[in-house]
Enzyme design. Structure first.
Site, mmCIF file in Angstrom:
data_model
loop_
_atom_site.group_PDB
_atom_site.id
_atom_site.type_symbol
_atom_site.label_atom_id
_atom_site.label_comp_id
_atom_site.label_asym_id
_atom_site.label_seq_id
_atom_site.Cartn_x
_atom_site.Cartn_y
_atom_site.Cartn_z
ATOM 1 C CG HIS A 124 -4.810 54.445 9.166
ATOM 2 N ND1 HIS A 124 -5.822 54.838 9.701
ATOM 3 C CD2 HIS A 124 -4.523 56.612 9.883
ATOM 4 C CE1 HIS A 124 -5.904 55.604 11.359
ATOM 5 N NE2 HIS A 124 -5.528 56.214 10.669
ATOM 6 C CG ASP A 228 -8.495 53.511 11.412
ATOM 7 O OD1 ASP A 228 -7.366 52.227 12.165
ATOM 8 O OD2 ASP A 228 -8.649 52.998 10.500
HETATM 9 N N1 LIG Z 1 0.357 56.168 9.412
HETATM 10 C C1 LIG Z 1 0.681 56.068 10.464
HETATM 11 C C2 LIG Z 1 -0.753 55.520 10.788
HETATM 12 C C3 LIG Z 1 -0.363 54.238 10.686
HETATM 13 C C4 LIG Z 1 -2.410 53.462 10.676
HETATM 14 C C5 LIG Z 1 -2.195 52.327 11.221
HETATM 15 B B1 LIG Z 1 -3.817 51.213 10.968
HETATM 16 O O1 LIG Z 1 -4.450 51.809 9.723
HETATM 17 O O2 LIG Z 1 -3.136 49.808 10.955
HETATM 18 O O3 LIG Z 1 -4.405 51.275 11.983
HETATM 19 C C6 LIG Z 1 2.013 55.275 10.775
HETATM 20 O O4 LIG Z 1 2.395 55.157 10.160
HETATM 21 O O5 LIG Z 1 2.128 55.457 12.114
HETATM 22 MN MN LIG Z 2 -6.550 52.768 9.819
HETATM 23 MN MN LIG Z 3 -5.360 49.579 8.874
#
Ligand SMILES: N[C@@H](CC/C=C/[B-](O)(O)O)C(=O)O
Ligand SMILES: [Mn+2]
Ligand SMILES: [Mn+2]
Ligand SMILES: [Mn+2]
Length: 302
Positions: A124, A228
């Site tokens: 992401h 992830d």
């Molecule tokens: N784009 C999504 C997923 C966010 C993911 C966040 B991580 O990369 O920190 O896991 C959101 O804004 O909810």
């Molecule tokens: Mn992520």
């Molecule tokens: Mn992240």
């Protein structure tokens, strides 16, 4: 040089319980001894306790952001802890906890190393603003705060726009929100998605990423690794898994190559949630987290 392990048992940037238990699992898996094993002096800064702000007194900001005051206050204290270690010439290794913490870690690093570049390994982009977020989960937003994008929120007044768009590069992207795509494009932010990893191979991608943010290999590097980014078969116990991710070796190659630059000044290992899978999968995810940290800090295969 000394490593400062900063345990951040924090889950306020996202809704799944358990990611606050990431740090204790990583430490209990022997991470500190493993780092001493490869020659580091390690200062364990403890599992920072963050007193709760109860939901009742922390209502979502009009635009949906969840636990805004809690996330902001925690990240502000993380910024001073990480910044303090960096100022002392230690290498802060922050163990998450969810990725909203990077608002704190990167702010802390840039306070000591204003020219540092950020290498963000993730499925992401974590660059939503309060206008573009679809979830209101702040772990999907840290980069926008660091860049000073979107409207100012008084709850986050402490965050300065310390990061420039040309000083961040992504590797591993494969799940980007509509609003984020626009933000990446408008800000000309360099991103190597899994498509580029397949097309060029991880070696070339890392070289191109460094050429973009660190062309003369003279800028300090802050590596922010969200587990992830790895394929869910490699790191299953994490809150927002996305198929088609980095292999075990691709993830480790990134860490090894960044160590080889000799420019690493700070590391985040984020989003290990030991409560989302069966015991064996949790153990595997925690072990991968420890292994990535070792590789970023100099463990080699030969
Ligand atoms: N784009 C999504 C997923 C966010 C993911 C966040 B991580 O990369 O920190 O896991 C959101 O804004 O909810
Ligand atoms: Mn992520
Ligand atoms: Mn992240
Ligand atoms: Mn300390």
């Amino acid at each position: 040089k000394t490593i400062a392990i900063v345990g951040c048992p924090f889950s306020g940037g996202q809704p799944k319980l358990g990611v606050d238990k990431g740090p204790i699992h990583l430490v209990e898996a022997g991470l500190i001894e493993q780092l001493e094993e490869i020659g580091w002096k390690v200062h364990f800064d403890g599992h920072h306790q963050f007193e709760e702000i109860h939901a009742a007194s922390d209502p979502p900001i009009k635009t949906l952001l969840k636990n805004p005051r809690l996330v902001s206050r925690v990240c502000e204290s993380v910024a001073s802890v990480v910044g303090g270690h960096a100022k002392n010439g230690q290498l802060p290794v922050t163990l998450g906890g969810d990725h909203s913490l990077a608002m704190g870690t990167v702010s802390g690093t840039l306070a000591s190393y204003p020219d540092a570049c950020v290498i963000w390994i993730d499925a992401h982009a974590d660059i939503n603003t309060s206008k573009t977020t679809e979830s209101g989960n702040i772990h999907g937003m840290p980069v926008s705060f660091l860049l000073g994008l979107g409207e100012n929120h008084p709850e986050f007044a402490w965050i300065r726009p310390v990061l420039k768009p040309e000083r961040i590069v992504y590797i591993g992207l494969r799940d980007i929100d509509t609003g984020e795509r626009r933000i990446l494009r408008e800000n000309k932010i360099k991103a190597f998605s899994m498509h580029e990893v397949d097309k060029y191979g991880i070696g070339k991608v890392v070289e191109m990423a460094l050429d973009h943010v660190n062309p003369n290999r003279d800028l300090p590097i802050h590596l922010s690794f969200d587990v992830d980014a790895l394929d869910p078969s490699v790191a299953p116990s994490t809150g927002t898994p996305v198929r088609g991710g980095l292999t075990f070796r691709e993830g480790h190659y990134i860490c090894e190559a960044i160590h080889e630059t000799g420019l690493l000044v700070a590391l985040d290992l984020m989003e290990v949630n030991p409560s989302l899978a069966d015991p064996e999968s949790v153990r595997q995810t925690v072990a991968v987290g420890c292994s990535l940290v070792r590789s970023a800090l100099g463990e080699t295969l030969l």
